[in-house]
Design an enzyme around this catalytic site. Structure first.
Site, short mmCIF file in Angstrom:
data_model
loop_
_atom_site.label_atom_id
_atom_site.label_comp_id
_atom_site.label_asym_id
_atom_site.label_seq_id
_atom_site.Cartn_x
_atom_site.Cartn_y
_atom_site.Cartn_z
N ASP A 281 -24.44 -9.20 -71.53
CA ASP A 281 -25.16 -10.35 -70.98
C ASP A 281 -25.21 -10.22 -69.46
O ASP A 281 -24.25 -9.80 -68.82
CB ASP A 281 -24.44 -11.65 -71.38
CG ASP A 281 -25.32 -12.88 -71.16
OD1 ASP A 281 -25.75 -13.48 -72.17
OD2 ASP A 281 -25.58 -13.24 -69.99
N ILE A 282 -26.34 -10.60 -68.87
CA ILE A 282 -26.54 -10.46 -67.43
C ILE A 282 -25.67 -11.45 -66.64
O ILE A 282 -25.37 -11.21 -65.46
CB ILE A 282 -28.04 -10.64 -67.09
CG1 ILE A 282 -28.37 -9.99 -65.75
CG2 ILE A 282 -28.45 -12.11 -67.08
CD1 ILE A 282 -29.87 -9.84 -65.52
N ASN B 292 -26.91 -19.91 -80.50
CA ASN B 292 -27.57 -21.17 -80.17
C ASN B 292 -28.93 -21.22 -80.86
O ASN B 292 -29.66 -20.22 -80.85
CB ASN B 292 -27.75 -21.28 -78.65
CG ASN B 292 -26.42 -21.36 -77.91
OD1 ASN B 292 -25.52 -22.05 -78.35
ND2 ASN B 292 -26.30 -20.64 -76.80
N GLU C 132 -32.10 -20.63 -75.04
CA GLU C 132 -33.06 -20.46 -73.95
C GLU C 132 -34.01 -19.29 -74.17
O GLU C 132 -35.14 -19.33 -73.70
CB GLU C 132 -32.31 -20.30 -72.62
CG GLU C 132 -31.58 -21.59 -72.25
CD GLU C 132 -31.05 -21.61 -70.84
OE1 GLU C 132 -30.91 -20.52 -70.25
OE2 GLU C 132 -30.77 -22.72 -70.35
N VAL C 133 -33.54 -18.25 -74.84
CA VAL C 133 -34.40 -17.08 -75.07
C VAL C 133 -34.87 -17.11 -76.53
O VAL C 133 -34.04 -17.12 -77.45
CB VAL C 133 -33.65 -15.77 -74.76
CG1 VAL C 133 -34.54 -14.57 -75.05
CG2 VAL C 133 -33.17 -15.74 -73.31
N HIS D 134 -30.38 -14.06 -80.95
CA HIS D 134 -29.27 -13.31 -80.37
C HIS D 134 -27.97 -13.98 -80.77
O HIS D 134 -27.88 -15.21 -80.81
CB HIS D 134 -29.38 -13.19 -78.85
CG HIS D 134 -29.68 -14.47 -78.16
ND1 HIS D 134 -30.93 -15.06 -78.18
CD2 HIS D 134 -28.90 -15.31 -77.42
CE1 HIS D 134 -30.90 -16.18 -77.48
NE2 HIS D 134 -29.68 -16.36 -77.02
N HIS E 3 -24.14 -14.22 -79.42
CA HIS E 3 -23.24 -13.95 -78.30
C HIS E 3 -21.90 -13.50 -78.88
O HIS E 3 -21.36 -14.16 -79.78
CB HIS E 3 -22.99 -15.22 -77.48
CG HIS E 3 -24.20 -15.80 -76.83
ND1 HIS E 3 -24.48 -15.63 -75.50
CD2 HIS E 3 -25.19 -16.58 -77.33
CE1 HIS E 3 -25.59 -16.29 -75.19
NE2 HIS E 3 -26.06 -16.87 -76.28
P1 5GP Z 1 -29.10 -18.62 -75.02
O1 5GP Z 1 -28.86 -19.78 -74.10
O2 5GP Z 1 -30.56 -18.46 -75.33
O3 5GP Z 1 -28.24 -18.65 -76.25
O4 5GP Z 1 -28.61 -17.33 -74.24
C1 5GP Z 1 -29.44 -16.48 -73.49
C2 5GP Z 1 -28.55 -15.48 -72.79
O5 5GP Z 1 -29.36 -14.43 -72.31
C3 5GP Z 1 -27.78 -16.06 -71.58
O6 5GP Z 1 -26.39 -15.88 -71.78
C4 5GP Z 1 -28.32 -15.24 -70.40
O7 5GP Z 1 -27.36 -14.96 -69.43
C5 5GP Z 1 -28.84 -13.98 -71.08
N1 5GP Z 1 -29.94 -13.32 -70.39
C6 5GP Z 1 -31.07 -13.91 -69.89
N2 5GP Z 1 -31.87 -13.00 -69.33
C7 5GP Z 1 -31.24 -11.80 -69.47
C8 5GP Z 1 -31.59 -10.48 -69.08
O8 5GP Z 1 -32.65 -10.20 -68.49
N3 5GP Z 1 -30.71 -9.50 -69.40
C9 5GP Z 1 -29.54 -9.76 -70.06
N4 5GP Z 1 -28.75 -8.72 -70.31
N5 5GP Z 1 -29.18 -11.00 -70.43
C10 5GP Z 1 -30.02 -12.01 -70.15
#
Ligand code: 5GP
Length: 125
Positions: free
Chosen positions: A39-40, A97, A105-106, A110, A112
């Site tokens: 994760d970034i 999530n 958010e994405v 995914h 985690h």
């Molecule tokens: P969500 O809130 O959708 O469950 O988690 C999205 C995750 O994607 C977050 O933890 C965020 O830090 C990670 N993320 C967003 N953009 C990028 C990216 O460009 N590269 C990587 N490696 N992780 C990302």
């Protein structure tokens, strides 16, 4: 901003771009069904994202539409990555999530994978 998990798949999302190689990532594992990468913005000493290569918006979409091979490949890959990272004996946490209340958010499924130290209570309130 959190997404609507019932929306159609949008192939401009950031993980679709990572899968197409348009954006770099720190890969920890890859096979025909799955990509796992750091994760970034890590929220634990180890914070890895495991994603299917297929176009699935969320856990809901994946569990409804994915093939048996994709589902088996994904679940096995999550376990494989956790073992490979040495997380089984100390323990780890998985989180997916889904949609607005889940804080997704994405809009590409995914999971985690958190570990590398005690993770505290399951949910911050
Ligand atoms: P969500 O809130 O959708 O469950 O988690 C999205 C995750 O994607 C977050 O933890 C965020 O830090 C990670 N993320 C967003 N953009 C990028 C990216 O460009 N590269 C990587 N490696 N992780 C990302």
């Amino acid at each position: 901003m959190a997404i609507d998990a019932t929306q159609p798949y949008d192939d401009t999302n950031i993980f679709a771009k990572i899968l197409r190689g348009e954006i770099p990532n720190k890969t920890v594992y890859e096979d025909e069904h799955v990509l796992a990468f750091h994760d970034i913005a890590p929220q634990a000493p180890i914070h890895i994202l495991v994603i299917p290569k297929g176009a699935y918006v969320s856990w809901d979409d994946f569990s409804a539409r994915a093939s048996e091979a994709e589902i088996a490949g994904f679940i096995r890959a999550v376990g494989h990555v956790a073992r490979e990272q040495g997380l089984v004996e100390p323990g780890y946490r998985l989180l997916a999530n889904v949609g607005a209340h889940g804080g997704q958010e994405v809009p590409h499924l995914h999971v985690h994978l958190f570990g590398g130290g005690p993770l505290g209570p399951m949910l911050a309130r």
